[in-house]
Design a protein around this motif. Sequence first.
Motif, mmCIF file in Angstrom:
data_model
loop_
_atom_site.group_PDB
_atom_site.id
_atom_site.type_symbol
_atom_site.label_atom_id
_atom_site.label_comp_id
_atom_site.label_asym_id
_atom_site.label_seq_id
_atom_site.Cartn_x
_atom_site.Cartn_y
_atom_site.Cartn_z
ATOM 1 N N PRO A 2 0.826 -1.219 0.000
ATOM 2 C CA PRO A 2 0.000 0.000 0.000
ATOM 3 C C PRO A 2 0.852 1.258 0.000
ATOM 4 C CG PRO A 2 0.055 -0.966 2.183
ATOM 5 C CD PRO A 2 0.777 -1.914 1.264
ATOM 6 N N TYR A 3 0.286 2.295 -0.564
ATOM 7 C CA TYR A 3 0.948 3.597 -0.513
ATOM 8 C C TYR A 3 0.852 4.132 0.907
ATOM 9 C CZ TYR A 3 1.082 3.834 -5.578
ATOM 10 O OH TYR A 3 1.348 3.600 -6.893
ATOM 11 N N LYS A 4 1.851 4.918 1.306
ATOM 12 C CA LYS A 4 1.854 5.541 2.620
ATOM 13 C C LYS A 4 1.595 7.034 2.448
ATOM 14 C CE LYS A 4 4.213 4.800 6.813
ATOM 15 N NZ LYS A 4 5.437 4.350 7.474
ATOM 16 N N VAL A 5 0.703 7.567 3.289
ATOM 17 C CA VAL A 5 0.303 8.967 3.212
ATOM 18 C C VAL A 5 0.639 9.654 4.531
ATOM 19 C CG1 VAL A 5 -1.661 10.531 2.932
ATOM 20 C CG2 VAL A 5 -1.599 8.391 1.654
ATOM 21 N N LEU A 6 1.263 10.804 4.436
ATOM 22 C CA LEU A 6 1.542 11.616 5.621
ATOM 23 C C LEU A 6 0.445 12.674 5.712
ATOM 24 C CD1 LEU A 6 3.246 12.606 8.003
ATOM 25 C CD2 LEU A 6 4.645 13.883 6.359
ATOM 26 N N ILE A 7 -0.278 12.657 6.815
ATOM 27 C CA ILE A 7 -1.361 13.614 7.048
ATOM 28 C C ILE A 7 -0.864 14.626 8.072
ATOM 29 C CG2 ILE A 7 -3.750 13.899 7.795
ATOM 30 C CD1 ILE A 7 -4.046 10.823 7.274
ATOM 31 N N ALA A 19 -7.213 9.822 8.659
ATOM 32 C CA ALA A 19 -6.481 8.561 8.768
ATOM 33 C C ALA A 19 -7.433 7.378 8.625
ATOM 34 C CB ALA A 19 -5.733 8.496 10.090
ATOM 35 N N GLU A 20 -8.575 7.435 9.291
ATOM 36 C CA GLU A 20 -9.553 6.345 9.207
ATOM 37 C C GLU A 20 -10.049 6.149 7.779
ATOM 38 O OE1 GLU A 20 -12.657 7.197 11.999
ATOM 39 O OE2 GLU A 20 -11.390 6.764 13.731
ATOM 40 N N GLU A 21 -10.381 7.245 7.120
ATOM 41 C CA GLU A 21 -10.900 7.157 5.751
ATOM 42 C C GLU A 21 -9.853 6.611 4.789
ATOM 43 O OE1 GLU A 21 -13.995 7.642 4.493
ATOM 44 O OE2 GLU A 21 -14.651 7.870 6.567
ATOM 45 N N GLU A 25 -9.582 2.922 2.697
ATOM 46 C CA GLU A 25 -9.348 2.815 1.253
ATOM 47 C C GLU A 25 -8.071 2.037 0.927
ATOM 48 O OE1 GLU A 25 -11.359 3.688 -1.210
ATOM 49 O OE2 GLU A 25 -12.854 4.434 0.212
ATOM 50 N N GLY A 26 -7.360 1.583 1.955
ATOM 51 C CA GLY A 26 -6.197 0.736 1.728
ATOM 52 C C GLY A 26 -4.845 1.412 1.842
ATOM 53 N N TYR A 27 -4.830 2.674 2.238
ATOM 54 C CA TYR A 27 -3.569 3.392 2.396
ATOM 55 C C TYR A 27 -3.012 3.166 3.800
ATOM 56 C CZ TYR A 27 -4.799 5.978 -1.812
ATOM 57 O OH TYR A 27 -5.130 6.317 -3.083
ATOM 58 N N GLU A 28 -1.702 3.245 3.923
ATOM 59 C CA GLU A 28 -1.038 3.244 5.214
ATOM 60 C C GLU A 28 -0.841 4.718 5.564
ATOM 61 O OE1 GLU A 28 3.140 1.517 6.872
ATOM 62 O OE2 GLU A 28 2.198 0.482 5.194
ATOM 63 N N THR A 29 -1.119 5.094 6.807
ATOM 64 C CA THR A 29 -1.037 6.510 7.160
ATOM 65 C C THR A 29 -0.042 6.768 8.284
ATOM 66 O OG1 THR A 29 -2.841 6.377 8.765
ATOM 67 C CG2 THR A 29 -3.439 6.925 6.506
ATOM 68 N N GLY A 45 13.691 9.421 8.171
ATOM 69 C CA GLY A 45 13.872 8.381 7.180
ATOM 70 C C GLY A 45 13.261 7.040 7.537
ATOM 71 N N LYS A 46 12.919 6.809 8.777
ATOM 72 C CA LYS A 46 12.409 5.501 9.159
ATOM 73 C C LYS A 46 10.956 5.293 8.719
ATOM 74 C CE LYS A 46 11.219 6.920 13.844
ATOM 75 N NZ LYS A 46 11.498 6.751 15.242
ATOM 76 N N HIS A 47 10.287 6.331 8.346
ATOM 77 C CA HIS A 47 8.890 6.218 7.934
ATOM 78 C C HIS A 47 8.745 6.193 6.421
ATOM 79 C CE1 HIS A 47 7.454 6.654 12.007
ATOM 80 N NE2 HIS A 47 8.340 7.615 12.161
ATOM 81 N N LEU A 48 9.855 6.243 5.711
ATOM 82 C CA LEU A 48 9.791 6.232 4.262
ATOM 83 C C LEU A 48 9.731 4.811 3.742
ATOM 84 C CD1 LEU A 48 12.491 8.937 3.481
ATOM 85 C CD2 LEU A 48 10.022 9.232 3.597
ATOM 86 N N MET A 49 9.009 4.637 2.664
ATOM 87 C CA MET A 49 8.907 3.321 2.062
ATOM 88 C C MET A 49 10.064 3.153 1.089
ATOM 89 S SD MET A 49 4.865 2.883 1.523
ATOM 90 C CE MET A 49 4.910 1.126 1.746
ATOM 91 N N PRO A 50 10.553 1.933 0.942
ATOM 92 C CA PRO A 50 11.675 1.699 0.026
ATOM 93 C C PRO A 50 11.316 1.969 -1.418
ATOM 94 C CG PRO A 50 10.903 -0.350 1.031
ATOM 95 C CD PRO A 50 10.092 0.753 1.583
#
Length: 50
Positions: A2-7, A19-21, A25-29, A45-50
């Motif tokens: 899943p894509y990761k979203v920073l809110i 975050a709930e919405e 929908e399948g995103y990691e927040t 950097g620890k919250h970034l996806m490879p």
Amino acid sequence: MPYKVLIVDDEPDILELLAEELEFEGYETECANSGNSAVKLINSGKHLMP
């Protein structure tokens, strides 16, 4: 993977709602309550996806 979203928002209820919405929908927040907190998360950097 899943894509990761920073809110970023200073209102806790808005952060939780978004975050709930997005998770429904399948995103990691990841949430930050200020611009400074968001920059710290990104720079760590620890919250970034490879």
